[in-house]
Design a protein around this motif. Structure first.
Motif, PDB file in Angstrom:
ATOM      1  N   ALA A 161       0.880  -1.273  -0.033  1.00 30.36           N
ATOM      2  CA  ALA A 161       0.009  -0.011   0.089  1.00 30.36           C
ATOM      3  C   ALA A 161       0.970   1.269  -0.028  1.00 30.36           C
ATOM      4  CB  ALA A 161      -0.979   0.070   1.143  1.00 30.36           C
ATOM      5  N   TRP A 162       0.593   2.441  -0.497  1.00 31.29           N
ATOM      6  CA  TRP A 162       1.153   3.692  -0.809  1.00 31.29           C
ATOM      7  C   TRP A 162       0.470   4.472   0.383  1.00 31.29           C
ATOM      8  CZ3 TRP A 162       5.443   4.420  -3.244  1.00 31.29           C
ATOM      9  CH2 TRP A 162       5.710   3.706  -4.265  1.00 31.29           C
ATOM     10  N   VAL A 163       1.589   4.966   1.217  1.00 30.84           N
ATOM     11  CA  VAL A 163       1.112   5.916   2.302  1.00 30.84           C
ATOM     12  C   VAL A 163       1.878   7.186   2.116  1.00 30.84           C
ATOM     13  CG1 VAL A 163       1.506   6.234   4.751  1.00 30.84           C
ATOM     14  CG2 VAL A 163       1.365   3.647   3.822  1.00 30.84           C
ATOM     15  N   ALA A 164       0.887   8.249   2.369  1.00 27.31           N
ATOM     16  CA  ALA A 164       1.333   9.818   2.541  1.00 27.31           C
ATOM     17  C   ALA A 164       1.202  10.157   3.880  1.00 27.31           C
ATOM     18  CB  ALA A 164       0.600  10.549   1.538  1.00 27.31           C
ATOM     19  N   GLN A 165       2.424  10.677   4.555  1.00 28.49           N
ATOM     20  CA  GLN A 165       2.412  10.945   5.776  1.00 28.49           C
ATOM     21  C   GLN A 165       2.961  12.438   5.934  1.00 28.49           C
ATOM     22  OE1 GLN A 165       1.530   9.756   9.124  1.00 28.49           O
ATOM     23  NE2 GLN A 165       2.125  11.927   9.751  1.00 28.49           N
ATOM     24  N   CYS A 166       1.936  13.360   6.397  1.00 31.82           N
ATOM     25  CA  CYS A 166       2.469  14.890   6.704  1.00 31.82           C
ATOM     26  C   CYS A 166       3.383  14.787   7.626  1.00 31.82           C
ATOM     27  CB  CYS A 166       1.223  15.859   7.014  1.00 31.82           C
ATOM     28  SG  CYS A 166      -0.349  15.639   5.380  1.00 31.82           S
ATOM     29  N   LEU A 209      -3.579   7.986  -4.065  1.00 38.10           N
ATOM     30  CA  LEU A 209      -3.159   8.525  -2.676  1.00 38.10           C
ATOM     31  C   LEU A 209      -2.933  10.047  -2.723  1.00 38.10           C
ATOM     32  CD1 LEU A 209      -1.547   7.859  -0.291  1.00 38.10           C
ATOM     33  CD2 LEU A 209       0.653   7.849  -1.483  1.00 38.10           C
ATOM     34  N   ARG A 210      -2.548  10.732  -3.850  1.00 32.92           N
ATOM     35  CA  ARG A 210      -2.585  12.174  -4.058  1.00 32.92           C
ATOM     36  C   ARG A 210      -4.083  12.570  -3.754  1.00 32.92           C
ATOM     37  NH1 ARG A 210      -0.942  15.591  -9.299  1.00 32.92           N
ATOM     38  NH2 ARG A 210      -2.762  16.933  -8.979  1.00 32.92           N
ATOM     39  N   ASP A 211      -4.734  12.103  -4.340  1.00 34.41           N
ATOM     40  CA  ASP A 211      -6.277  12.717  -4.166  1.00 34.41           C
ATOM     41  C   ASP A 211      -6.911  12.312  -2.780  1.00 34.41           C
ATOM     42  OD1 ASP A 211      -6.510  13.179  -6.830  1.00 34.41           O
ATOM     43  OD2 ASP A 211      -7.772  11.008  -7.231  1.00 34.41           O
ATOM     44  N   ARG A 212      -6.416  11.391  -2.203  1.00 33.72           N
ATOM     45  CA  ARG A 212      -6.752  11.115  -0.688  1.00 33.72           C
ATOM     46  C   ARG A 212      -6.108  11.824   0.363  1.00 33.72           C
ATOM     47  NH1 ARG A 212      -8.090   4.672   0.612  1.00 33.72           N
ATOM     48  NH2 ARG A 212      -9.624   4.338  -0.854  1.00 33.72           N
ATOM     49  N   ILE A 213      -4.623  12.188   0.045  1.00 33.56           N
ATOM     50  CA  ILE A 213      -4.050  13.156   1.023  1.00 33.56           C
ATOM     51  C   ILE A 213      -4.596  14.342   0.994  1.00 33.56           C
ATOM     52  CG2 ILE A 213      -2.012  13.730  -0.246  1.00 33.56           C
ATOM     53  CD1 ILE A 213      -2.289  12.637   3.449  1.00 33.56           C
TER      54      ILE A 213
END
Length: 98
Positions: free
Chosen positions: A19-24, A39-43
């Motif tokens: 899974a790809w994860v984006a973390q601020c 992922l871009r849309d979700r973050i």
């Protein structure tokens, strides 16, 4: 640009078990998806929702959301690539971490 919500938000992107994860980094906000486009849309949606939620409570954008744990900042320092882009909620700096 003195308002913390108007400064760039740094986000690391990494693969975790398929899974790809984006973390601020500045705020402990994250999203995950099966592919990078989703992922871009979700973050983006998650950041916008968190910003709007805190404002709806009469607070500053993202008030009360602490930074991500330090190991994510360490990942940022070891990033393999980096891009910036403007979004509806300000500048976002994305780093791909291997």
């Amino acid at each position: 640009m003195n308002d913390k919500s108007e400064t760039a938000i740094r986000i690391i992107v990494f693969n975790d078990g398929g899974a790809w994860v984006a973390q601020c980094l500045e705020y402990d906000i994250c999203a995950q998806a099966d592919d990078l486009e989703e992922l871009r849309d979700r973050i983006d949606a998650t950041i916008e929702a968190e910003r709007d939620y805190t404002r709806s409570k009469g607070k500053e954008a993202f008030e009360g959301i602490g930074p991500a744990p330090k190991h994510f900042a360490d990942m940022w320092e070891k990033r393999s690539s980096f891009t910036s882009r403007a979004t509806d909620h300000g500048m976002v700096e994305l780093a791909l971490c291997a």
